[in-house]
Design a protein around this motif. Structure first.
Motif, mmCIF file in Angstrom:
data_model
loop_
_atom_site.group_PDB
_atom_site.id
_atom_site.type_symbol
_atom_site.label_atom_id
_atom_site.label_comp_id
_atom_site.label_asym_id
_atom_site.label_seq_id
_atom_site.Cartn_x
_atom_site.Cartn_y
_atom_site.Cartn_z
ATOM 1 N N PRO A 1 46.658 -66.495 -56.485
ATOM 2 C CA PRO A 1 44.921 -66.077 -57.167
ATOM 3 C C PRO A 1 44.336 -65.562 -55.922
ATOM 4 C CG PRO A 1 45.578 -68.197 -56.904
ATOM 5 C CD PRO A 1 46.586 -67.434 -57.396
ATOM 6 N N SER A 2 42.703 -65.504 -55.562
ATOM 7 C CA SER A 2 42.263 -64.765 -54.247
ATOM 8 C C SER A 2 41.727 -66.823 -53.691
ATOM 9 C CB SER A 2 41.234 -64.126 -54.717
ATOM 10 O OG SER A 2 40.428 -64.565 -55.207
ATOM 11 N N ALA A 3 41.569 -66.431 -52.097
ATOM 12 C CA ALA A 3 40.815 -68.021 -51.700
ATOM 13 C C ALA A 3 39.488 -68.523 -52.704
ATOM 14 C CB ALA A 3 39.662 -67.919 -50.872
ATOM 15 N N TRP A 4 38.747 -68.056 -53.577
ATOM 16 C CA TRP A 4 37.601 -68.329 -54.464
ATOM 17 C C TRP A 4 37.888 -68.017 -55.638
ATOM 18 C CZ3 TRP A 4 35.637 -65.432 -58.594
ATOM 19 C CH2 TRP A 4 36.495 -63.597 -58.211
ATOM 20 N N THR A 5 38.729 -67.883 -56.453
ATOM 21 C CA THR A 5 39.541 -68.071 -57.757
ATOM 22 C C THR A 5 39.490 -69.106 -58.508
ATOM 23 O OG1 THR A 5 40.158 -65.599 -57.705
ATOM 24 C CG2 THR A 5 40.448 -66.697 -60.027
ATOM 25 N N VAL A 6 40.384 -69.858 -57.826
ATOM 26 C CA VAL A 6 40.243 -71.466 -58.474
ATOM 27 C C VAL A 6 39.471 -71.782 -58.340
ATOM 28 C CG1 VAL A 6 42.097 -73.759 -58.267
ATOM 29 C CG2 VAL A 6 42.605 -71.182 -58.099
ATOM 30 N N PRO A 7 38.448 -71.637 -56.411
ATOM 31 C CA PRO A 7 36.914 -73.124 -57.132
ATOM 32 C C PRO A 7 36.283 -72.866 -58.148
ATOM 33 C CG PRO A 7 37.907 -73.060 -54.642
ATOM 34 C CD PRO A 7 38.704 -71.495 -54.804
ATOM 35 N N GLY B 1 33.674 -73.325 -63.194
ATOM 36 C CA GLY B 1 32.801 -72.952 -64.110
ATOM 37 C C GLY B 1 33.443 -73.775 -65.013
ATOM 38 N N ILE B 2 34.734 -74.186 -65.179
ATOM 39 C CA ILE B 2 35.109 -75.458 -66.267
ATOM 40 C C ILE B 2 34.475 -76.797 -66.289
ATOM 41 C CG2 ILE B 2 37.243 -76.349 -67.274
ATOM 42 C CD1 ILE B 2 38.856 -74.068 -65.528
ATOM 43 N N SER B 3 34.431 -77.644 -64.944
ATOM 44 C CA SER B 3 33.761 -78.554 -65.399
ATOM 45 C C SER B 3 32.208 -78.721 -65.731
ATOM 46 C CB SER B 3 33.641 -79.187 -63.472
ATOM 47 O OG SER B 3 33.051 -78.355 -63.033
ATOM 48 N N GLY B 4 32.192 -77.317 -65.225
ATOM 49 C CA GLY B 4 30.571 -77.334 -65.444
ATOM 50 C C GLY B 4 29.598 -77.232 -67.700
ATOM 51 N N LYS C 1 21.419 -78.505 -80.227
ATOM 52 C CA LYS C 1 20.462 -77.045 -80.279
ATOM 53 C C LYS C 1 20.435 -76.794 -78.721
ATOM 54 C CE LYS C 1 17.488 -76.777 -83.988
ATOM 55 N NZ LYS C 1 16.456 -77.916 -84.055
ATOM 56 N N GLY C 2 20.872 -75.491 -78.561
ATOM 57 C CA GLY C 2 20.311 -74.664 -76.872
ATOM 58 C C GLY C 2 21.515 -74.820 -76.366
ATOM 59 N N LEU C 3 22.946 -75.045 -76.920
ATOM 60 C CA LEU C 3 24.285 -75.297 -76.554
ATOM 61 C C LEU C 3 25.012 -74.503 -75.895
ATOM 62 C CD1 LEU C 3 26.517 -76.908 -75.347
ATOM 63 C CD2 LEU C 3 27.905 -76.231 -77.386
ATOM 64 N N GLY C 4 24.502 -72.976 -76.197
ATOM 65 C CA GLY C 4 25.061 -71.541 -75.916
ATOM 66 C C GLY C 4 24.379 -71.128 -74.267
ATOM 67 N N PRO C 5 23.155 -71.206 -74.636
ATOM 68 C CA PRO C 5 22.334 -71.236 -72.787
ATOM 69 C C PRO C 5 23.444 -71.929 -72.093
ATOM 70 C CG PRO C 5 20.389 -71.238 -74.376
ATOM 71 C CD PRO C 5 22.022 -71.241 -75.426
ATOM 72 N N GLN C 6 23.168 -73.533 -72.890
ATOM 73 C CA GLN C 6 23.517 -74.275 -71.620
ATOM 74 C C GLN C 6 24.849 -74.514 -71.010
ATOM 75 O OE1 GLN C 6 21.813 -76.767 -69.771
ATOM 76 N NE2 GLN C 6 22.693 -78.433 -69.979
ATOM 77 N N LEU C 7 25.850 -73.803 -71.679
ATOM 78 C CA LEU C 7 27.343 -73.751 -71.237
ATOM 79 C C LEU C 7 27.104 -72.220 -70.066
ATOM 80 C CD1 LEU C 7 29.041 -73.837 -74.661
ATOM 81 C CD2 LEU C 7 29.240 -75.217 -73.192
ATOM 82 N N GLY C 8 26.275 -71.297 -70.804
ATOM 83 C CA GLY C 8 26.345 -70.265 -69.833
ATOM 84 C C GLY C 8 25.696 -70.530 -68.243
ATOM 85 N N SER C 9 24.893 -71.688 -68.438
ATOM 86 C CA SER C 9 24.166 -71.682 -66.832
ATOM 87 C C SER C 9 24.554 -72.801 -66.371
ATOM 88 C CB SER C 9 22.462 -73.016 -67.659
ATOM 89 O OG SER C 9 22.192 -73.300 -66.569
ATOM 90 N N GLN C 10 25.091 -74.061 -66.709
ATOM 91 C CA GLN C 10 26.442 -75.051 -66.080
ATOM 92 C C GLN C 10 27.436 -74.211 -65.734
ATOM 93 O OE1 GLN C 10 25.635 -78.191 -65.523
ATOM 94 N NE2 GLN C 10 23.613 -77.233 -66.021
ATOM 95 N N PHE C 11 27.924 -73.542 -66.374
ATOM 96 C CA PHE C 11 29.406 -72.317 -66.056
ATOM 97 C C PHE C 11 29.227 -71.233 -64.434
ATOM 98 C CE2 PHE C 11 31.843 -69.249 -65.289
ATOM 99 C CZ PHE C 11 32.966 -69.325 -65.255
ATOM 100 N N ALA D 1 30.204 -73.083 -61.496
ATOM 101 C CA ALA D 1 30.419 -71.821 -60.436
ATOM 102 C C ALA D 1 30.460 -71.981 -58.923
ATOM 103 C CB ALA D 1 31.785 -70.959 -61.949
ATOM 104 N N LEU D 2 29.445 -71.624 -59.181
ATOM 105 C CA LEU D 2 28.725 -70.785 -58.118
ATOM 106 C C LEU D 2 28.734 -72.160 -56.523
ATOM 107 C CD1 LEU D 2 26.960 -68.017 -58.725
ATOM 108 C CD2 LEU D 2 28.835 -67.422 -58.257
ATOM 109 N N LEU D 3 28.310 -73.145 -57.421
ATOM 110 C CA LEU D 3 27.407 -74.071 -56.380
ATOM 111 C C LEU D 3 28.368 -74.420 -55.665
ATOM 112 C CD1 LEU D 3 24.668 -76.162 -55.840
ATOM 113 C CD2 LEU D 3 26.363 -77.390 -57.201
ATOM 114 N N PHE D 4 29.343 -74.957 -55.663
ATOM 115 C CA PHE D 4 30.229 -75.826 -54.161
ATOM 116 C C PHE D 4 30.811 -74.297 -53.267
ATOM 117 C CE2 PHE D 4 31.168 -78.450 -57.898
ATOM 118 C CZ PHE D 4 30.347 -79.557 -56.918
#
Length: 268
Positions: free
Chosen positions: A19-25, A30-33, A82-92, A96-99
């Motif tokens: 994997p590339s340097a950014w793939t794993v993080p 994303g999974i943790s989100g 309720k609202g789990l769908g958009p929450q999953l997208g938002s958190q993923f 995933a990008l934050l760190f």
């Protein structure tokens, strides 16, 4: 003409699969989100309903526990998600990008200032900038989530909210988004983006700063036996403490954001 067979040796296969340097993080973040969203969604639903003046059968809950009981009684336990769908997208996306974004800002700030990457002020400043930027991505999904969570079911709509949308709540995240866009324009999906950005910026500055303080205290207590490796339990504990710091400093802003977004959704 005979074709030349193509073959790969073990080294080639390992190179292709590496994997590339950014793939794993990115994947780990994303999974943790997603995990955080799944575990925290019931709490988030109660939070949003308390923030937005939600009523069931014409009565406002007397507190978080009362809101939980009323929600389960009148709508069932599934309503807590309720609202789990958009929450999953938002958190993923956000996690995933934050760190990676925070690390990029930290590197830039360290080079520009000549200070160490371990400087607490730089770590918090990088978290502030990263959080503020990510809000632009997550704001529409948060608005949809708030709209779904604060909308009463059809049978209780008129008594719960008294608005047109409450009487006939959107059947899906897409329907709600389209309804808002039609009534107030696409810009309506970015209602509260400034408050969202401020909340994420201040919250993540506290999060990264607090987590760094926890790890420094851990190394100080370990003394000569200190190492860069920490147990999963410690990481989870420090993450929980940092997450608490996030909400302690940003909750008032989140309250204003939820109320503003809820009003726009009701107009839609």
């Amino acid at each position: 003409m005979a074709s030349t067979p193509i073959s790969f040796n073990a080294a080639d296969l390992m190179l292709l699969s590496k994997p590339s340097a950014w793939t794993v993080p990115f994947a780990a973040g994303g999974i943790s989100g997603v995990c955080a969203a799944l575990v925290g969604q019931p709490f988030d639903t109660i939070k949003v309903r308390m923030q937005t003046g939600f009523k069931i059968a014409g009565r406002a809950p007397g507190g978080a526990v009362d809101c939980l009981k009323m929600t389960v009684k009148h709508e069932g336990a599934n309503a807590l998600f309720k609202g789990l769908g958009p929450q999953l997208g938002s958190q993923f996306l956000a996690t995933a990008l934050l760190f990676g974004i925070q690390d990029g800002f930290l590197t830039t700030f360290a080079r520009a200032s000549g200070r160490s990457r371990g400087d607490l002020g730089l770590i918090s400043s990088a978290g502030f900038c990263a959080g503020g930027i990510l809000a632009v991505i997550t704001c529409p999904m948060e608005l949809i989530k708030v709209g779904i969570q604060s909308a009463a079911p059809p049978a209780l709509g008129a008594g719960a909210r008294g608005g047109a949308l409450a009487a006939a709540p959107a059947a899906s995240s897409l329907e709600l988004a389209v309804g808002v866009a039609r009534k107030v324009g696409l810009r309506g999906l970015y209602t509260g983006v400034g408050l969202t950005s401020l909340r994420c910026a201040i919250g993540n500055a506290a999060f990264f700063g607090c987590f760094e303080v926890c790890t420094r205290l851990d190394r100080a207590n370990a003394g000569a036996a200190a190492s860069n490796h920490r147990s999963t339990v410690k990481n989870a504990t420090y993450g929980a403490i940092a997450g608490t710091a996030y909400w302690l400093v940003s909750y008032p802003i989140d309250l204003l954001k939820s109320q503003r977004q809820s009003r726009v959704v009701q107009k839609g």
